[in-house]
Design an enzyme around this catalytic site. Structure first.
Site, mmCIF file in Angstrom:
data_model
loop_
_atom_site.group_PDB
_atom_site.id
_atom_site.type_symbol
_atom_site.label_atom_id
_atom_site.label_comp_id
_atom_site.label_asym_id
_atom_site.label_seq_id
_atom_site.Cartn_x
_atom_site.Cartn_y
_atom_site.Cartn_z
ATOM 1 N N GLU A 170 -12.914 -18.728 -61.914
ATOM 2 C CA GLU A 170 -12.396 -19.763 -62.797
ATOM 3 C C GLU A 170 -11.421 -20.654 -62.020
ATOM 4 O OE1 GLU A 170 -10.894 -20.017 -67.385
ATOM 5 O OE2 GLU A 170 -9.897 -18.601 -66.084
ATOM 6 N N ALA A 307 -4.178 -12.435 -63.783
ATOM 7 C CA ALA A 307 -5.347 -11.666 -64.201
ATOM 8 C C ALA A 307 -6.449 -12.641 -64.588
ATOM 9 C CB ALA A 307 -5.004 -10.748 -65.370
ATOM 10 N N GLU A 309 -10.280 -12.857 -66.958
ATOM 11 C CA GLU A 309 -10.979 -12.210 -68.070
ATOM 12 C C GLU A 309 -12.472 -12.042 -67.877
ATOM 13 O OE1 GLU A 309 -10.775 -16.711 -69.131
ATOM 14 O OE2 GLU A 309 -9.503 -15.224 -68.156
ATOM 15 N N ASN A 310 -12.955 -11.836 -66.653
ATOM 16 C CA ASN A 310 -14.393 -11.632 -66.452
ATOM 17 C C ASN A 310 -14.937 -10.692 -67.526
ATOM 18 O OD1 ASN A 310 -14.049 -12.887 -63.698
ATOM 19 N ND2 ASN A 310 -12.904 -10.999 -63.400
ATOM 20 N N HIS A 342 -3.928 -10.004 -73.500
ATOM 21 C CA HIS A 342 -4.356 -11.391 -73.303
ATOM 22 C C HIS A 342 -5.788 -11.433 -72.766
ATOM 23 C CE1 HIS A 342 -3.541 -15.684 -72.004
ATOM 24 N NE2 HIS A 342 -4.563 -15.380 -71.207
ATOM 25 N N GLU A 343 -6.049 -10.666 -71.723
ATOM 26 C CA GLU A 343 -7.380 -10.698 -71.108
ATOM 27 C C GLU A 343 -8.433 -10.079 -72.028
ATOM 28 O OE1 GLU A 343 -7.552 -12.552 -68.598
ATOM 29 O OE2 GLU A 343 -5.392 -12.627 -68.284
ATOM 30 N N HIS A 346 -9.550 -12.536 -74.563
ATOM 31 C CA HIS A 346 -10.508 -13.479 -73.953
ATOM 32 C C HIS A 346 -11.949 -12.991 -74.078
ATOM 33 C CE1 HIS A 346 -8.387 -16.753 -72.128
ATOM 34 N NE2 HIS A 346 -7.627 -16.000 -71.364
ATOM 35 N N GLU A 365 -7.065 -20.216 -73.456
ATOM 36 C CA GLU A 365 -5.765 -19.703 -73.037
ATOM 37 C C GLU A 365 -4.723 -19.677 -74.156
ATOM 38 O OE1 GLU A 365 -5.763 -18.169 -70.476
ATOM 39 O OE2 GLU A 365 -7.414 -18.985 -69.312
ATOM 40 N N ARG A 826 -2.316 -26.001 -53.519
ATOM 41 C CA ARG A 826 -1.209 -26.442 -52.661
ATOM 42 C C ARG A 826 -0.237 -27.390 -53.363
ATOM 43 N NH1 ARG A 826 -5.321 -27.181 -47.546
ATOM 44 N NH2 ARG A 826 -5.586 -24.935 -47.140
#
Length: 892
Positions: A170, A307, A309-310, A342-343, A346, A365, A826
């Site tokens: 992601e 983390a 969320e796959n 949270h994950e 998802h 999110e 960056r």
């Protein structure tokens, strides 16, 4: 194990519910139509995938991999070529084969590096129909967390350096792993197989369907077919791992996969996952559709995420997944639970139902953040986790009140914009908007709407309006109207309470809507109109709901007494009270609910710092916090004292503030003691950590002396600091470090047995007040000795104390530093480094740097420049007003 929610209290209850799950529409076996023109895309819409068959052979030593991909797809219009995403992949061969059989069409490939695409050209026209695209290719394994990447870490059993592989896709990085239609609306099923060393574990979204022994000490692991999903949710991991498992109450196997030797450090997360998953089954009304859910601990860290969320294979960096009694802080214990929540949220909001395009990434999110706080508060009411929502609101408003803000639903068209979309507006403002809407319509109606949304759109893609339609379909009113305003209009609403008049047992409020801005130059002119859901309380009366839809309104309420407009603190707006109303609230502050006490303090400190009122208004409320406040509220309040201390320059005024902080909080710390007590509440441990941190920053003699003593003990006992306060004591000691202390910290980093402990020591090196030591930390970061993620953390640590020094170092050593940070991240890295700067010269430096970047990449730097300008403009006034408040307080 904590008891499961009442809905899942017994196995018999589970059995009764098993027949209640809705029957989800089976995902289409093949692509039915080209991508709709309303959905943005980098691809030509001539084809669409339905299934991927991928085989990957990684070479962890050489950091390369070989791949084979077969993509079943539908071509909709005659074309001479097919275009898919690919980034850094070298295609050896490609051919197209009609699904019904026949002669294969050889394809030649042309890569567009800037567009991150691969165009496969055919010598003869490609007619509409079903095909299989076969591709043989190779790629590189990175050392930063994007695409397929490697993490080096010390083996927990032997201490020897070892290496594991993980993927992070992601937003736009599945294309680094496989040629693909790498956009969220191109959902497909995936078959993944991997050829790996026989002694290592391979992990993916689904369980392994079979393993085959191969020659040369290798094996082929083939995973079961995934559900229909977006490419960014695919996962592959390989390493010397161990897995601890548990059956959740819904029958799904949950597991924590961690580096071998982790042992029972995974148990806390495993048990938490087992109770979280079935709760979400019930809440969303759709059972988790995969046979297992793993959470994979990745040693190391990222500057930009914790983390991912796959689907069926969450990846989380070890520090916030494994509970190590020697290093895990009380705040991190809470993070383990809430991050995993949270994950897991998802798995429904994002994985089962996915936004159509990155414009609506907040649907992922914001909702996962809201759901995580909701379930954490449910299972851990003793943590007072609802206060976390106030912190989230404030974090969002800090960005949303700048001219460089953006709406929650934002226009995203480039890869750089995708990477930058994961910010506090997406997460915290999204979460705050959801919490406000749920509170407005009622929890039952809100949940009914979400259940309808999940069932209708399972395995599909949506836009925000689909959700509002579902909520209103469940019986809610005004949701679309309110939601559209708060998600499409950037900025922070502000409600001005012009007056509150009591007469004949009724209070009349004169209210005016405005916009809160951190930039004084943008406060004039026309303002947007937000339909504002208000919850107003007068005295002890029950709060009253009111939807303010006009710029100016008069609201009459029963009762008399202090008026609190944002009762419960779920409204996403600031409230600027007239002086008499704020005085009444200050005088009766102790009688307010803790959530209102904390929200009122944070709101008014922010208004004071922005110049809407004197700093005294916020400080009077902060000082009014009861001495016996709950551990959570006390810890949050102590952190605010630390923040105000940080506004001041070294000198007599800051010394007086430090003395006041010591007088205010040292007694509470003495009551707790320096050392955790057996069996004490986690919130007490966390309060102790915060008090040590706050008093340490403020220069409290007892705390600083104890930190030095504990640090020096490491010379003879490497375990002297082990425990939940290790990070806290290290931070205090590092801030006051001498050269000998710094050398000791560096030595301990070299002896550390695990990557979390090693990074703990290395990052502490950068927190020294001594500039000479800070310079040595920066030089060490690019010396090649620390790993890349540790090195970038060290530079960021220096930036938190010496932002100008860190920025100048990065610019002078840009090539070396850029090797430590993923390219897309960056600009955000630079912005983070200067976040504490108040040097006017830095604005010009940032402007010069931003000019070297494409406009879409420069946004974080421009935002940092704008925030710096605001700090430079307001800090002198803040300091003068704090000095006056301290002088007045001393005379009381």
């Amino acid at each position: 194990m904590r008891s499961l929610p009442r809905t899942f209290a017994t196995i018999s209850a589970i059995a009764a519910l098993a027949t209640a799950w809705p029957t989800l529409a089976a995902p289409a076996a093949s692509a039915a139509a080209p991508l709709d023109q309303s959905i943005p895309s980098d691809l030509p819409r001539t084809a669409r995938p339905s299934h991927y068959q991928i085989e990957v052979t990684p070479n962890a030593t050489d950091l390369t991999f070989a791949g084979k991909a077969r993509i079943d797809l539908q071509v909709f219009t005659q074309a001479s070529s097919l275009t898919v995403h690919g980034n850094g992949l070298k295609v050896a061969s490609a051919q197209l084969i009609a699904a019904k059989g026949g002669k294969s069409l050889p394809l030649t490939v042309a890569a567009d590096d800037a567009a991150q695409t691969l165009r496969f050209d055919s010598a003869s026209p490609i007619a509409p129909g079903a095909y299989r695209l076969d591709i043989t290719y190779s790629g590189t394994i990175g050392t930063q967390p994007s695409g397929l990447f490697a993490l080096n870490y010390p083996d927990k059993r032997t201490g020897k350096d070892t290496r594991a592989l993980f993927t992070q896709f992601e937003a736009p990085d599945a294309r680094r792993f496989v040629p693909s239609f790498d956009e969220p609306s191109y959902k497909a099923t995936f078959d993944l197989s991997a050829i790996v060393p026989a002694n290592l574990m391979a992990v993916s979204n689904m369980p392994a369907a079979r393993e085959e022994k191969l020659s040369g000490g290798l094996k082929r692991v083939t995973f079961a077919t995934t559900p229909r999903m977006s490419s960014y949710l695919l996962f592959f991991g390989m390493g010397d791992f161990e897995r601890t498992v548990k059956k959740a109450a819904d029958g799904v196997e949950v597991g924590i996969i961690a580096p071998a030797g982790s042992g029972d450090k995974a148990n806390y997360a495993r048990d938490g996952l087992a109770e979280i998953l079935p709760w979400f089954d019930d809440y969303f009304g759709v059972k988790f559709p995969l046979p297992k859910l793993d959470n994979i601990a990745a040693p190391g860290s990222s500057q930009f995420f914790g983390a991912m969320e796959n689907w069926g294979a969450i990846m989380t960096f070890e520090r916030i997944l494994l509970l190590d009694p020697a290093t895990t802080s009380p705040a991190e214990i809470q993070d383990i639970y809430s991050t995993q929540a949270h994950e897991t949220a998802h798995q429904w909001f994002g994985d089962l139902v996915t936004m159509a395009w990155w414009d609506d990434i907040w649907l992922n999110e914001g909702f996962a953040s809201w759901a995580a706080d909701k379930i954490t508060a449910h299972f851990h009411p003793e943590w007072d986790f609802q206060l976390n929502g106030v912190d989230g609101r404030e974090g969002a408003m800090a960005q949303d009140a700048l001219p460089t803000t953006h709406p929650v639903v934002q226009k995203i068209r480039t890869v750089s914009e995708m990477e930058q979309a994961f910010d506090s507006i997406t997460y915290e403002k999204g979460q705050a908007t959801i919490a406000m809407l749920e509170d407005y319509v009622g929890a039952d109606i809100w949940r009914a709407g979400l259940r309808s949304y999940m069932t209708k759109h399972a395995y599909g893609n949506t836009v925000s309006s689909d959700l509002w339609t579902a909520i209103e379909g469940a019986g809610a009113k005004d949701v679309n109207r309110i939601a559209q305003a708060f998600t499409t209009i950037p900025g922070v609403p502000m409600l001005r309470v012009q007056s509150a008049t009591c007469k004949a047992g009724q209070t009349s409020l004169a209210l005016t809507q405005d916009a809160f801005s951190l930039d004084p130059q943008s406060r004039g002119g026309a303002k947007p109109l937000w339909p504002m859901p208000l919850l107003i309380s007068v005295g002890d009366a029950a709060p009253t709901r009111h939807l303010m839809a006009q710029k100016t309104e008069t609201v009459t309420l029963a009762g008399c007494g202090p008026v609190l407009v944002n009762s419960g603190q779920l409204g996403y707006y600031r409230t600027l009270y007239d002086a008499p109303s704020l005085t009444k609230l200050t005088q009766t502050f102790g009688s307010l609910k803790p959530i209102d006490q904390y929200g009122l303090v944070r709101d008014n400190l922010s208004l004071s710092m922005a110049g809407y009122q004197d700093m005294a208004a916020g400080m009077n409320l902060l000082s009014a916090m009861p001495a016996n406040a709950s551990a959570t509220l006390a810890a949050d309040t102590a952190a605010l004292w630390q923040m105000t201390y940080g506004l001041l320059e070294k000198g007599p005024v800051r010394d007086r503030m430090g003395a006041l902080i010591s007088r205010t909080w040292s007694t509470r710390l003495q009551q707790l003691g320096f050392e955790p007590k057996a069996g004490e509440a986690l919130t007490d441990t966390k309060l102790r950590a915060q008090l040590i941190a706050t008093l340490g920053v403020a220069g409290d003699t007892a705390v600083v002396t104890e930190a030095r003593r504990k640090l020096q003990a490491l010379a003879t006992n490497p375990a002297a600091l082990d425990g939940p306060l290790k990070r806290t004591w290290l931070d205090v000691a590092a801030r006051n470090a001498t050269r000998a202390d710094w050398d000791l910290l560096r030595q301990q980093a070299g002896k550390a047995s695990g990557v979390v402990e090693r990074q703990l020591y290395l990052s502490s090196l950068g927190r020294a007040d001594d500039q000479a030591l800070a310079k040595e930390t920066l030089a060490l970061a690019i010396s090649g000795t620390p790993d890349a993620t540790s090195a970038s953390q060290m530079i960021a640590s220096v930036g938190s104390v010496h932002p100008e020094l860190a920025f100048d170092f990065v610019r002078a050593n840009q090539a070396a530093v850029y090797k430590l940070v993923e390219r897309a991240g960056r600009p955000r890295f630079i912005a983070r480094i200067v976040a504490a700067s108040t040097d006017p010269k830095m604005e010009g430096k940032l402007k010069t740097f931003a000019a070297t970047l494409p406009a879409d990449e420069a946004k974080p730097v421009v935002q940092a420049q704008t925030a710096l300008r605001q700090r430079v403009a307001t800090r002198p006034t803040q300091r003068a007003q704090l000095a006056a408040w301290l002088a007045k307080s001393a005379r009381r």
